[in-house]
Design a protein around this motif. Structure first.
Motif, PDB file in Angstrom:
ATOM      1  N   PHE A 187       0.855  -1.132   0.090  1.00 37.11           N
ATOM      2  CA  PHE A 187      -0.088  -0.012  -0.049  1.00 37.11           C
ATOM      3  C   PHE A 187       0.636   1.214  -0.039  1.00 37.11           C
ATOM      4  N   MET A 188       1.893   1.320   0.835  1.00 42.60           N
ATOM      5  CA  MET A 188       2.908   2.482   1.011  1.00 42.60           C
ATOM      6  C   MET A 188       3.531   2.646  -0.337  1.00 42.60           C
ATOM      7  N   LEU A 307       9.159   9.442   7.095  1.00 44.86           N
ATOM      8  CA  LEU A 307       8.825  10.762   6.354  1.00 44.86           C
ATOM      9  C   LEU A 307      10.298  11.619   5.990  1.00 44.86           C
TER      10      LEU A 307
ATOM     11  N   PHE B  13       3.341   9.082  -0.995  1.00 49.09           N
ATOM     12  CA  PHE B  13       3.813   8.177   0.230  1.00 49.09           C
ATOM     13  C   PHE B  13       3.271   9.014   1.365  1.00 49.09           C
ATOM     14  N   ASN B  14       3.444  10.326   1.463  1.00 50.78           N
ATOM     15  CA  ASN B  14       3.064  11.142   2.517  1.00 50.78           C
ATOM     16  C   ASN B  14       1.560  11.204   2.857  1.00 50.78           C
ATOM     17  N   ARG B  16      -0.554   8.554   1.930  1.00 54.48           N
ATOM     18  CA  ARG B  16      -0.727   7.269   2.443  1.00 54.48           C
ATOM     19  C   ARG B  16      -0.386   6.988   3.894  1.00 54.48           C
ATOM     20  N   ALA B  17       0.838   7.623   4.141  1.00 50.92           N
ATOM     21  CA  ALA B  17       1.086   7.447   5.396  1.00 50.92           C
ATOM     22  C   ALA B  17       0.293   8.152   6.413  1.00 50.92           C
ATOM     23  N   ILE B  19      -3.035   8.064   6.122  1.00 50.15           N
ATOM     24  CA  ILE B  19      -4.068   7.224   5.847  1.00 50.15           C
ATOM     25  C   ILE B  19      -3.682   6.215   7.016  1.00 50.15           C
TER      26      ILE B  19
END
Lengths: 387, 634
Positions: A187-188, A307, B13-14, B16-17, B19
């Motif tokens: 997913f990521m 991040l 990515f950000n 989905r992170a 979520i």
């Protein structure tokens, strides 16, 4: 020159000296991990009735050794780790096959592999291994490429093989945990959500034959999970006693080493899977919330590292490890509180168990490594200069 | 290009992170919610469940009260009993340990089998009984060898013990395990191994003797092992019961009866205290708690002397001539004859076509002589004049034909027939001839030995309705014994006394033994004749003349069960009666005068010698020790 005394170019290149890398580690993350372990140490001390033996002492020794593992892992160049990711994955996969074969020959559940000087639980090692392998695979894969379903076939095989081997052991809990962690990584990595829906639907359809493959004791666990009180002397006993321990602990608990359910043996496996129950009984909801808060802090660090990282590999490793860490304690807590089936997942850093603790420390080391190498530039194939 | 692609990926990515983080937050909130539900909302319920898990309440049985005789001599006590047990988890190896133990105490193959079976069945920390009822020696030997016997422990317990063995066994009764029917809700009764009174005093005073159980709250672990005691509430030991019995007289009477199937009741004529209440042969109730062997049980249950029956209250007999004092009192009350009026005895009595015989030709007899020689013709005539109902009324006033009220289990009431009774039960009219049978205590008349003692006592004490008792009433005013009068004029009683005095002391008594003076005895100091009585011989079957002849030639040729019963009632001292005694010997080789009277005489002598009524009882001794005895009770 940054205020830390590093050249940002050196950070990007990753050519720091080991001492510099140690200096770059997130010491506060280490502090929080130590706090979580301290909870576990205290509970193991209580579980043996106020003794360092047989659990608290050995576990402390492993933790100290694990700190060394963290230090070593965090200074290795992240590109080197990336290069060896597949190898590590295959070695663990071979160990899983070996365990299954040995188990088949020995006609019984087999989870351990004895290397003479140490007993390893390959299914535990597979947790970081799958994360590393998937991160390695998706490093440099673009969004467009991920849109191509064929590119997902290899990672699906990479996930499916160990999951199947672990189910055969049989260790349903770990298999589920690996499957879920890997799904989160997919997913990521950017896999489209509708594809998850398709796979999910297929998975549901596959449940029917899978049910037939489950061992009777696993079926029973699922059935009594739905209504544990229906069989208080049999399969529902553990979960019922666990709930009694939880509830009787109340808001502030019965006091350290004062848990009647735990100390009078009503609670099964109080040093491993049900250690959170003992904590809840002795330190109450307040104690458990304190532990939960520490876990949340740890998760937040994981997200921050992910991040903050500038390379895809590091981000996926950090998010994968964080996710599997979250799943660890969520499944464990859900299990002991009667929300999820009793599948035998330990509480990270808290439950007694060597391989689990060292694997977790290794994972923290990887997380730390990603943090130290957050600005290192990596080529698509993990090369040092090929970007 | 590379940068753009990379920043696209970063954005994805950000996003989905975020979520993922949100989802994890929701799941964590669910955990906290569950925690709140279990630990706050349901906390009380689970706390109770945890306590239920942990705490076991164990009952502590109270020691049973003792049974004492009137002077505090023990009749039933609790004896320390030693048991040897083995705790399997502490015994390293079971078989060698048992081998070692077998060198010290006797262990049968059967015991070994049972032990192995129990060890296999029970949890390791639950002790298994190896043997019970160890002697002191065996116990000491095991303790000396304790280091070689891992896991072997000795446990003390209390068992009921009757130190006098067969003495008063029927009266005391026995204790045994609780039956389903005995359950009353007292939790003690559900305790394994708890015993309650099943017969006699043990049964009727069971609640007094039992006491109240204590409780012990203990903490147990999941396997049921006791960890520690949390709270202990001591119970109340059972209270002692002091009887009116004098164990010396009880024992003397029992021994005097020898092998006979017989009963003796000894009673204080003023208070009703039963000094002795004997049924012979007896048994040793201690063998009941140890467990009877098959042979022992067979002997007790099939013996024709019926050792298990308490005959003194449960045996019903034709009183024979011992009934005559009651007939005489009825006759005087209704004026059908005066003490001086005579009846001529020609050896037989004719009523219509019905002829009844006397055992001798007595000539003209008045009441005194009719009593002392036990002339049947006199009493046929008197009974004919009275009719059965008047006799029955007097007999009942004197305590015959109904249970004595002492409450012993299985007591029988006897039977005093009336015209109405015969009509109701047999459906026949009362025949004039029936009166004659009742007049000499035969026919349908049935009494128990204890009723006969009451009859003697009521005649002896001047016509007071004294009631027999085994235990003194307690509480304020309990000693103010107001015994109601039966309303019999003293001169009537004097006439009967005179006859009964002559039975023992008269110039020509009713029996050869009496006439020879064998039944006479003297008070140690006053040198006066001291006993009055009445003999009785009751047939248990119809006799033919030929059989009587055979009996005269050789009494032992008659089968035991067909021989006559020998009866005797008496009181003494004659001039100021204090004790009444009844004796019944089943199927004796002769009549009441020859067989029952000598026994009664010996007992009376012993009773008068020991004179238990004149001595302070156990419960009075505390007062007696503190202050000199103020006076002697009657």
């Amino acid at each position: 020159m940054t205020e830390l005394g590093f050249d940002s170019a050196r950070l990007r290149r990753g050519d720091m000296s080991p001492v510099e890398k140690i200096w770059q580690m997130s010491w506060s993350l280490l502090f929080w991990v130590t706090c979580i372990f301290a909870f576990g140490f205290a509970m193991l001390y209580s579980a043996s009735g106020g003794n360092l033996n047989p659990w608290a002492g050995p576990q402390l020794a492993r933790f100290v050794f694990g700190l060394g593992v963290i230090a070593v892992v965090s200074v290795i160049d992240v590109r080197l780790i990336m290069r060896f990711s597949y190898l590590f994955y295959f070695v663990v996969l071979l160990m899983l096959i070996a365990v299954d074969v040995l188990g088949f020959v020995g006609k019984g559940a087999q989870r351990w592999i004895d290397l003479g000087f140490i007993s390893l639980q390959p299914s535990e090692l597979m947790k970081p291994a799958i994360v590393l392998a998937l991160a390695r695979y998706f490093q440099g894969v673009t969004q467009d490429e991920i849109g191509n379903p064929l590119i997902l076939l290899i990672p699906l095989a990479m996930i499916g093989a160990p999951a199947a081997l672990i189910v055969l052991q049989p260790d349903l809990g770990t298999a589920m945990l690996i499957l879920m962690a890997a799904t989160i990584m997919l997913f990521m990595a950017g896999v489209r959500i509708w594809k998850f829906a398709v796979v999910g639907a297929c998975g549901l359809a596959a449940m029917i034959p899978a049910w037939a493959l489950l061992h009777d004791y696993q079926k029973n666990r699922i059935l009594t999970f739905l209504n544990p009180e229906s069989d208080p002397l049999g399969t529902g006993y553990h979960i019922l006693q666990s709930k009694i321990a939880f509830g009787s602990g109340g808001l502030f608990g019965k006091g350290f080493m004062g848990g009647t359910q735990a100390h009078l043996n009503f609670l099964p496996e109080r040093q491993t899977d049900f250690i959170a129950t003992m904590l809840a009984e002795e330190l109450g909801m307040v104690g458990l919330l304190a532990l939960l808060t520490l876990f949340m802090i740890f998760i937040c660090y994981g997200y921050a590292i992910a991040l903050r990282c500038r390379h895809q590999f590091g981000r996926l490793v950090a998010i994968g490890l964080t996710a599997s860490f979250f799943l660890y304690f969520f499944i464990n807590l859900g299990m002991v509180m009667g929300l999820l089936p009793v599948v035998g997942v330990p509480m990270p850093f808290v439950s007694y168990g060597g391989t689990a603790l060292l694997t977790l420390m290794f994972s923290v080391g990887l997380l730390m490594n990603v943090y130290v190498h957050r600005d290192t530039q990596i080529g698509a194939r993990g090369g040092f200069n090929d970007f | 290009m590379m940068i753009t692609r990379d920043s696209d990926w970063t954005k994805m990515f950000n996003r989905r992170a975020l979520i993922l983080g949100g989802a994890q937050g929701v799941l964590t909130a669910a955990l906290v919610g569950r925690m709140y539900y279990l630990q706050v909302i349901e906390a009380d319920r689970y706390r109770t469940l945890a306590e239920d898990n942990r705490i076991n309440i164990q009952l502590l049985p109270p020691p049973r009260g003792r049974i004492l005789d009137r002077f505090g001599q023990a009749l039933a006590i609790n004896k320390q009993q030693f048991r040897v047990l083995i705790v399997p988890e502490q015994a390293t190896k079971l078989t060698p340990t048992l081998d070692q133990l077998a060198k010290i105490v006797e262990l049968s193959e059967h015991d070994r089998e049972r032990i192995k079976k129990e060890v296999g069945r029970k949890r390791g920390f639950v002790p298994v009984t190896i043997r019970e009822n160890l002697t002191w020696d065996e116990m000491a030997r095991i303790q000396v060898n304790a280091p070689d016997l891992p896991g072997v422990i000795i446990d003390e317990g209390l068992t009921r013990y009757y130190p006098q063995h067969g003495n008063a066994a029927h009266l005391l009764g026995y204790v045994a395990a609780v039956d389903e029917a005995d359950l009353t809700g007292d939790p003690l009764l559900q305790l394994p191994g708890f015993r309650i009174g099943k017969d006699g005093i043990e049964r009727i005073y069971d609640l007094t003797l039992r006491g109240k159980g204590g409780t012990s709250q203990v903490e147990v672990n999941a396997y049921g092992r006791t960890i520690r005691e949390l709270k202990r509430e001591e119970g109340q030991p059972g209270a002692d019961v002091t009887l009116t019995i004098d164990e010396r007289i009880q024992r003397f009477a029992g021994e005097r009866l020898g092998e006979e199937s017989a009963s003796v009741a000894v009673m204080d004529v003023h208070t009703g205290d039963l000094i002795a209440l004997v049924s012979n042969p007896s048994f040793d109730a201690n063998t009941f708690s140890r467990g009877l062997t098959t042979d022992e049980w067979k002997f007790l249950s099939t013996n024709d002397h019926r050792p298990l029956i308490n005959k003194v209250v449960a045996g019903q007999y034709s009183p024979g001539s011992t009934f005559k004092p009651a007939v005489a009192l009825a006759a005087l009350e209704h004026g059908v004859i005066s003490p001086e009026q005579t009846v001529h005895c020609s050896g037989s009595y004719r009523l219509g076509n019905y002829v009844k015989h006397c055992h001798k030709i007595h000539g003209s007899v008045n009441m005194q002589r009719a009593m002392s020689v036990s002339c049947d013709v006199y009493f046929y005539e008197v009974a004919r004049r009275l009719g059965v109902d008047k006799i029955a009324a007097m007999a009942k006033r004197l305590g015959l034909g109904s249970p004595s009220g002492i409450g012993l289990p299985n007591e029988q009431g006897g039977l005093i027939p009336t015209e109405a009774w015969k009509k109701a039960v047999r459906g026949e009219r009362w025949a004039p001839g029936d009166n004659l049978n009742v007049g000499i205590g035969q026919g349908d008349v049935l009494v128990t030995p204890i009723q006969m003692a009451v009859l003697a006592a009521r005649i002896a004490n001047g016509g007071l309705a004294v009631k027999p008792r085994l235990v003194r009433p307690t509480g304020p005013g309990a000693e103010d014994l107001e015994v109601p009068s039966l309303g019999i004029p003293p001169q009537h009683l004097e006439a009967v006394h005179a006859g009964m005095y002559d039975v023992i002391n008269g110039p020509a008594g009713a029996t050869t033994a009496a006439s020879n003076g064998k039944l006479r005895f003297k008070d140690a100091e006053k040198k006066t004749w001291t006993m009055s009585g009445k003999t009785g011989t009751a047939a248990v079957r119809r006799w033919t003349d030929a059989m009587r002849e055979a009996q005269k030639r050789d009494p032992e040729s008659i089968p035991w069960a067909q021989r006559d019963n020998a009866l005797f009632i008496c009181f003494g001292p004659s001039h100021a009666p204090r004790y009444a005694i009844s004796v019944v010997v089943d199927h004796a080789l002769g009549g009441g005068g020859a067989f029952a009277a000598p026994i009664a005489r010996d007992i009376m002598e012993e009773v008068l010698r020991l004179d238990p009524s004149r001595k302070p009882r156990m419960d009075e001794q505390i007062v007696a020790d503190a202050a000199p005895l103020q006076g002697i009770r009657p």
